[in-house]
Design an enzyme around this catalytic site. Structure first.
Site, PDB file in Angstrom:
ATOM      1  N   TYR A  77      50.144  45.183  35.872  1.00 55.83           N
ATOM      2  CA  TYR A  77      50.396  43.810  36.347  1.00 55.83           C
ATOM      3  C   TYR A  77      51.787  43.661  36.958  1.00 55.83           C
ATOM      4  CZ  TYR A  77      45.877  42.216  34.988  1.00 55.83           C
ATOM      5  OH  TYR A  77      44.521  42.046  34.942  1.00 55.83           O
ATOM      6  N   GLN A 117      39.711  32.851  43.435  1.00 55.84           N
ATOM      7  CA  GLN A 117      39.632  33.845  42.360  1.00 55.84           C
ATOM      8  C   GLN A 117      40.903  34.691  42.357  1.00 55.84           C
ATOM      9  OE1 GLN A 117      35.357  35.668  42.279  1.00 55.84           O
ATOM     10  NE2 GLN A 117      35.784  35.034  44.374  1.00 55.84           N
ATOM     11  N   ASN A 118      41.674  34.551  43.414  1.00 56.78           N
ATOM     12  CA  ASN A 118      42.868  35.386  43.581  1.00 56.78           C
ATOM     13  C   ASN A 118      43.993  34.904  42.680  1.00 56.78           C
ATOM     14  OD1 ASN A 118      41.348  36.642  45.492  1.00 56.78           O
ATOM     15  ND2 ASN A 118      42.379  35.717  47.244  1.00 56.78           N
ATOM     16  N   HIS A 137      41.198  31.957  38.111  1.00 60.25           N
ATOM     17  CA  HIS A 137      41.453  33.170  37.325  1.00 60.25           C
ATOM     18  C   HIS A 137      42.916  33.277  36.941  1.00 60.25           C
ATOM     19  CE1 HIS A 137      37.604  35.220  39.063  1.00 60.25           C
ATOM     20  NE2 HIS A 137      37.343  34.346  38.145  1.00 60.25           N
ATOM     21  N   CYS A 145      52.355  33.400  25.753  1.00 56.68           N
ATOM     22  CA  CYS A 145      52.604  34.126  24.501  1.00 56.68           C
ATOM     23  C   CYS A 145      51.275  34.593  23.897  1.00 56.68           C
ATOM     24  CB  CYS A 145      53.328  33.203  23.516  1.00 56.68           C
ATOM     25  SG  CYS A 145      53.705  34.034  21.966  1.00 56.68           S
ATOM     26  N   CYS A 150      51.659  30.191  18.732  1.00 52.40           N
ATOM     27  CA  CYS A 150      52.637  29.737  19.738  1.00 52.40           C
ATOM     28  C   CYS A 150      51.915  29.405  21.032  1.00 52.40           C
ATOM     29  CB  CYS A 150      53.637  30.873  19.985  1.00 52.40           C
ATOM     30  SG  CYS A 150      54.803  30.541  21.309  1.00 52.40           S
ATOM     31  N   SER A 256      33.079  39.311  47.138  1.00 51.66           N
ATOM     32  CA  SER A 256      31.828  40.079  46.988  1.00 51.66           C
ATOM     33  C   SER A 256      30.826  39.301  46.155  1.00 51.66           C
ATOM     34  CB  SER A 256      32.114  41.412  46.289  1.00 51.66           C
ATOM     35  OG  SER A 256      32.641  41.132  44.988  1.00 51.66           O
ATOM     36  N   ASN A 280      33.479  37.352  56.108  1.00 49.20           N
ATOM     37  CA  ASN A 280      33.583  38.599  55.365  1.00 49.20           C
ATOM     38  C   ASN A 280      33.454  39.760  56.342  1.00 49.20           C
ATOM     39  OD1 ASN A 280      33.035  40.815  53.499  1.00 49.20           O
ATOM     40  ND2 ASN A 280      32.652  39.223  51.955  1.00 49.20           N
ATOM     41  N   ALA A 302      38.975  37.625  57.593  1.00 46.01           N
ATOM     42  CA  ALA A 302      39.079  36.179  57.332  1.00 46.01           C
ATOM     43  C   ALA A 302      40.362  35.611  57.930  1.00 46.01           C
ATOM     44  CB  ALA A 302      39.052  35.929  55.825  1.00 46.01           C
TER      45      ALA A 302
HETATM   46  C1  BV8 Z   1      33.348  34.637  31.456  1.00 46.55           C
HETATM   47  C2  BV8 Z   1      41.899  38.097  37.006  1.00 46.55           C
HETATM   48  C3  BV8 Z   1      32.408  33.754  29.498  1.00 46.55           C
HETATM   49  C4  BV8 Z   1      42.388  39.424  36.500  1.00 46.55           C
HETATM   50  C5  BV8 Z   1      39.509  38.418  37.360  1.00 46.55           C
HETATM   51  C6  BV8 Z   1      27.012  41.114  33.483  1.00 46.55           C
HETATM   52  C7  BV8 Z   1      26.430  40.420  34.539  1.00 46.55           C
HETATM   53  C8  BV8 Z   1      27.008  39.273  35.050  1.00 46.55           C
HETATM   54  C9  BV8 Z   1      28.204  38.776  34.520  1.00 46.55           C
HETATM   55  C10 BV8 Z   1      28.772  39.459  33.489  1.00 46.55           C
HETATM   56  C11 BV8 Z   1      28.198  40.627  32.964  1.00 46.55           C
HETATM   57  N1  BV8 Z   1      29.001  41.066  31.985  1.00 46.55           N
HETATM   58  C12 BV8 Z   1      30.073  40.230  31.861  1.00 46.55           C
HETATM   59  C13 BV8 Z   1      29.932  39.239  32.758  1.00 46.55           C
HETATM   60  C14 BV8 Z   1      30.852  38.101  32.946  1.00 46.55           C
HETATM   61  C15 BV8 Z   1      32.098  38.582  33.684  1.00 46.55           C
HETATM   62  C16 BV8 Z   1      31.741  39.145  35.037  1.00 46.55           C
HETATM   63  O1  BV8 Z   1      31.417  38.413  35.953  1.00 46.55           O
HETATM   64  N2  BV8 Z   1      31.811  40.486  35.143  1.00 46.55           N
HETATM   65  C17 BV8 Z   1      31.486  41.130  36.407  1.00 46.55           C
HETATM   66  C18 BV8 Z   1      32.370  42.364  36.584  1.00 46.55           C
HETATM   67  C19 BV8 Z   1      30.010  41.491  36.409  1.00 46.55           C
HETATM   68  N3  BV8 Z   1      32.926  37.400  33.883  1.00 46.55           N
HETATM   69  C20 BV8 Z   1      33.859  37.105  32.967  1.00 46.55           C
HETATM   70  O2  BV8 Z   1      34.148  37.795  32.030  1.00 46.55           O
HETATM   71  C21 BV8 Z   1      34.545  35.765  33.198  1.00 46.55           C
HETATM   72  N4  BV8 Z   1      34.509  35.023  31.983  1.00 46.55           N
HETATM   73  O3  BV8 Z   1      32.270  34.841  31.945  1.00 46.55           O
HETATM   74  O4  BV8 Z   1      33.543  34.000  30.293  1.00 46.55           O
HETATM   75  C22 BV8 Z   1      32.939  33.384  28.203  1.00 46.55           C
HETATM   76  C23 BV8 Z   1      32.628  32.147  27.715  1.00 46.55           C
HETATM   77  C24 BV8 Z   1      33.091  31.799  26.469  1.00 46.55           C
HETATM   78  C25 BV8 Z   1      33.901  32.690  25.745  1.00 46.55           C
HETATM   79  C26 BV8 Z   1      34.247  33.923  26.294  1.00 46.55           C
HETATM   80  C27 BV8 Z   1      33.759  34.290  27.530  1.00 46.55           C
HETATM   81  C28 BV8 Z   1      35.999  36.005  33.573  1.00 46.55           C
HETATM   82  C29 BV8 Z   1      36.032  36.591  34.961  1.00 46.55           C
HETATM   83  C30 BV8 Z   1      37.478  36.650  35.454  1.00 46.55           C
HETATM   84  C31 BV8 Z   1      37.935  38.086  35.509  1.00 46.55           C
HETATM   85  N5  BV8 Z   1      39.269  38.126  36.111  1.00 46.55           N
HETATM   86  N6  BV8 Z   1      40.733  38.351  37.859  1.00 46.55           N
HETATM   87  C32 BV8 Z   1      42.949  40.263  37.609  1.00 46.55           C
HETATM   88  O5  BV8 Z   1      42.844  39.888  38.785  1.00 46.55           O
HETATM   89  O6  BV8 Z   1      43.527  41.316  37.273  1.00 46.55           O
HETATM   90  S1  BV8 Z   1      38.217  38.784  38.378  1.00 46.55           S
HETATM   91  C33 BV8 Z   1      38.757  39.732  39.705  1.00 46.55           C
HETATM   92  O7  BV8 Z   1      37.553  39.934  40.505  1.00 46.55           O
HETATM   93  C34 BV8 Z   1      39.711  39.062  40.675  1.00 46.55           C
HETATM   94  O8  BV8 Z   1      40.074  37.740  40.341  1.00 46.55           O
HETATM   95  C35 BV8 Z   1      38.896  39.038  41.974  1.00 46.55           C
HETATM   96  O9  BV8 Z   1      39.232  38.048  42.823  1.00 46.55           O
HETATM   97  C36 BV8 Z   1      37.564  38.836  41.401  1.00 46.55           C
HETATM   98  C37 BV8 Z   1      36.369  38.823  42.241  1.00 46.55           C
HETATM   99  O10 BV8 Z   1      36.399  39.830  43.171  1.00 46.55           O
HETATM  100  P1  BV8 Z   1      36.528  39.433  44.720  1.00 46.55           P
HETATM  101  O11 BV8 Z   1      37.646  38.490  44.908  1.00 46.55           O
HETATM  102  O12 BV8 Z   1      35.203  39.026  45.231  1.00 46.55           O
HETATM  103  O13 BV8 Z   1      36.994  40.812  45.291  1.00 46.55           O
HETATM  104  P2  BV8 Z   1      36.082  42.085  45.653  1.00 46.55           P
HETATM  105  O14 BV8 Z   1      36.989  43.241  45.868  1.00 46.55           O
HETATM  106  O15 BV8 Z   1      34.951  42.190  44.694  1.00 46.55           O
HETATM  107  O16 BV8 Z   1      35.434  41.675  47.075  1.00 46.55           O
HETATM  108  C38 BV8 Z   1      36.275  41.568  48.213  1.00 46.55           C
HETATM  109  C39 BV8 Z   1      35.388  41.093  49.338  1.00 46.55           C
HETATM  110  O17 BV8 Z   1      36.185  40.875  50.490  1.00 46.55           O
HETATM  111  C40 BV8 Z   1      34.307  42.080  49.739  1.00 46.55           C
HETATM  112  O18 BV8 Z   1      33.091  41.387  49.919  1.00 46.55           O
HETATM  113  C41 BV8 Z   1      34.805  42.636  51.080  1.00 46.55           C
HETATM  114  O19 BV8 Z   1      33.734  42.943  51.948  1.00 46.55           O
HETATM  115  C42 BV8 Z   1      35.580  41.472  51.622  1.00 46.55           C
HETATM  116  N7  BV8 Z   1      36.664  41.776  52.544  1.00 46.55           N
HETATM  117  C43 BV8 Z   1      37.463  42.882  52.565  1.00 46.55           C
HETATM  118  N8  BV8 Z   1      38.378  42.741  53.539  1.00 46.55           N
HETATM  119  C44 BV8 Z   1      38.173  41.512  54.112  1.00 46.55           C
HETATM  120  C45 BV8 Z   1      37.064  40.908  53.486  1.00 46.55           C
HETATM  121  N9  BV8 Z   1      36.612  39.681  53.832  1.00 46.55           N
HETATM  122  C46 BV8 Z   1      37.253  39.038  54.830  1.00 46.55           C
HETATM  123  N10 BV8 Z   1      38.331  39.564  55.476  1.00 46.55           N
HETATM  124  C47 BV8 Z   1      38.803  40.783  55.148  1.00 46.55           C
HETATM  125  N11 BV8 Z   1      39.866  41.301  55.819  1.00 46.55           N
END
Ligand code: BV8
Length: 311
Positions: A77, A117-118, A137, A145, A150, A256, A280, A302
């Site tokens: 991080y 989401q960023n 997010h 903390c 806390c 995505s 996208n 974008a």
């Molecule tokens: C929750 C912070 C419940 C940290 C992030 C199984 C199936 C379905 C869901 C789940 C499952 N198992 C678990 C889950 C739930 C889980 C989840 O969704 N998992 C995924 C992996 C399947 N979700 C959670 O855990 C969430 N919490 O559900 O809570 C709960 C309720 C009560 C009590 C407890 C729990 C929490 C999710 C948050 C996770 N944190 N970020 C960090 O960043 O380090 S998510 C992380 O992925 C980032 O925030 C990021 O933004 C996000 C999503 O990804 P994208 O932004 O879409 O990025 P990606 O690379 O995937 O895609 C980029 C896109 O851009 C592509 O399409 C590409 O083609 C395009 N692109 C590339 N270049 C360009 C472009 N487009 C335009 N212009 C360009 N130049």
């Protein structure tokens, strides 16, 4: 694609139809993902240059990962804070900021929100209205903390590096390119893969200034398996579900659609009659050629597309 149309006419037909709908729309949502920040030099999470390609997200973006090895997670991080601070908002961020200002202007009958989401902070650095920017997010620049007793939270902490030990590994962590650094006058190249990181003791990591027992601070982001901030999610739900005025248009930008619950907003807007516009580099061909009902697809960067489409 309609028989008489070439790809470029399809694009201009789509753009014309989209802009006509945009002008008529009273309620707009933007769902933003990592793709919006690519032009600012920040990697996406999935796809060929994706961040997670070099790392296993379970090793780095879950509470368990932090509990097992806080030093490893903090180095990841700290590198992301470092790269996000070096980055600058791009024309796509500014285009959405302009839309957010319109959504706040008393002269306009538009209501607008950006759901991002960023965690890179670039949308808020682009002059986006604070009130209608939802960082669901969290943010790399918030710290909180880890002690249950806390509730210390530090918002917008741009101090970088947070500790001396983290400074040492700031650049080393960069997986995106092969870098050379001189070491005792020898040229050594660092593999672009998961670079060797230091083992840091808790004393070398950010500590809570309030807790006397020296609890660790953690990044103020939502990790996998953690629930999103209830207050934000409730506001987003109310905006999307409010009976009186359904959302006319959702802009789906650089995501995505992998992560829940962020990915659920698109279908929820469609279910209530809203139209979808995707920006996208990777879009299904049927959408690009206008074959999917109530959905426009603009394929490309974008940062280049948004200023054109939203003008
Ligand atoms: C929750 C912070 C419940 C940290 C992030 C199984 C199936 C379905 C869901 C789940 C499952 N198992 C678990 C889950 C739930 C889980 C989840 O969704 N998992 C995924 C992996 C399947 N979700 C959670 O855990 C969430 N919490 O559900 O809570 C709960 C309720 C009560 C009590 C407890 C729990 C929490 C999710 C948050 C996770 N944190 N970020 C960090 O960043 O380090 S998510 C992380 O992925 C980032 O925030 C990021 O933004 C996000 C999503 O990804 P994208 O932004 O879409 O990025 P990606 O690379 O995937 O895609 C980029 C896109 O851009 C592509 O399409 C590409 O083609 C395009 N692109 C590339 N270049 C360009 C472009 N487009 C335009 N212009 C360009 N130049």
């Amino acid at each position: 694609m309609r028989p008489s149309e070439s790809p470029s006419t399809t694009m201009s037909t789509q753009l014309k139809e989209f802009q006509e709908h945009l002008l008529k729309s009273k309620k707009i949502v933007a769902l933003v993902g990592a793709g919006l920040s690519v032009s600012s030099g920040l990697p996406t999470f999935r796809g060929s240059q994706g961040l997670w390609k070099n790392f296993n997200m379970i090793d780095l973006a879950t509470p368990d990962a932090f509990y097992i090895d806080p030093g490893l997670v903090w180095q990841f991080y700290s590198w992301r804070r470092y790269t996000a601070l070096k980055a600058k908002p791009n024309k796509g961020h500014y285009a959405l900021a302009k839309l957010s200002q319109m959504g706040k202007s008393p002269q306009s009958d538009l209501t607008y929100i950006t759901i991002t989401q960023n965690v890179d902070g670039l949308s808020s650095r682009s002059g986006h209205c604070k009130e209608n920017l939802y960082e669901i997010h969290g943010s790399l620049f918030d710290l909180k903390c880890t002690s249950f007793m806390c509730n210390f939270v530090d918002h917008n902490n741009f101090k970088q590096p947070l500790t001396k030990a983290l400074a040492d590994t700031e650049e080393e962590f960069d997986p995106s390119h092969n870098r050379k650094r001189s070491l005792d006058e020898q040229e050594v190249s660092i593999s672009p893969q998961f670079n060797p990181v230091k083992t840091l003791s808790e004393k070398e990591l950010p500590q809570c200034p309030v807790c006397k027992d020296g609890s660790l601070l953690r990044p103020g982001v939502v990790w996998f398996g953690e629930s999103l901030p209830l207050s934000l999610i409730t506001k987003v739900d109310n905006f999307i579900e409010s009976e009186g005025s359904p959302v006319d248009l959702i802009l789906v930008i650089g995501t995505s659609g992998t992560v829940y619950p962020a990915n659920s907003y698109v279908d929820r807007v469609k279910l209530k009659g809203g139209k979808v516009a995707i920006f996208n580099t990777d879009i299904e061909n049927d959408i690009v050629v206008g074959k999917v009902k109530d959905t426009w697809g603009f394929k490309g960067d974008a940062a280049e597309l948004l200023p054109l489409a939203l003008k």
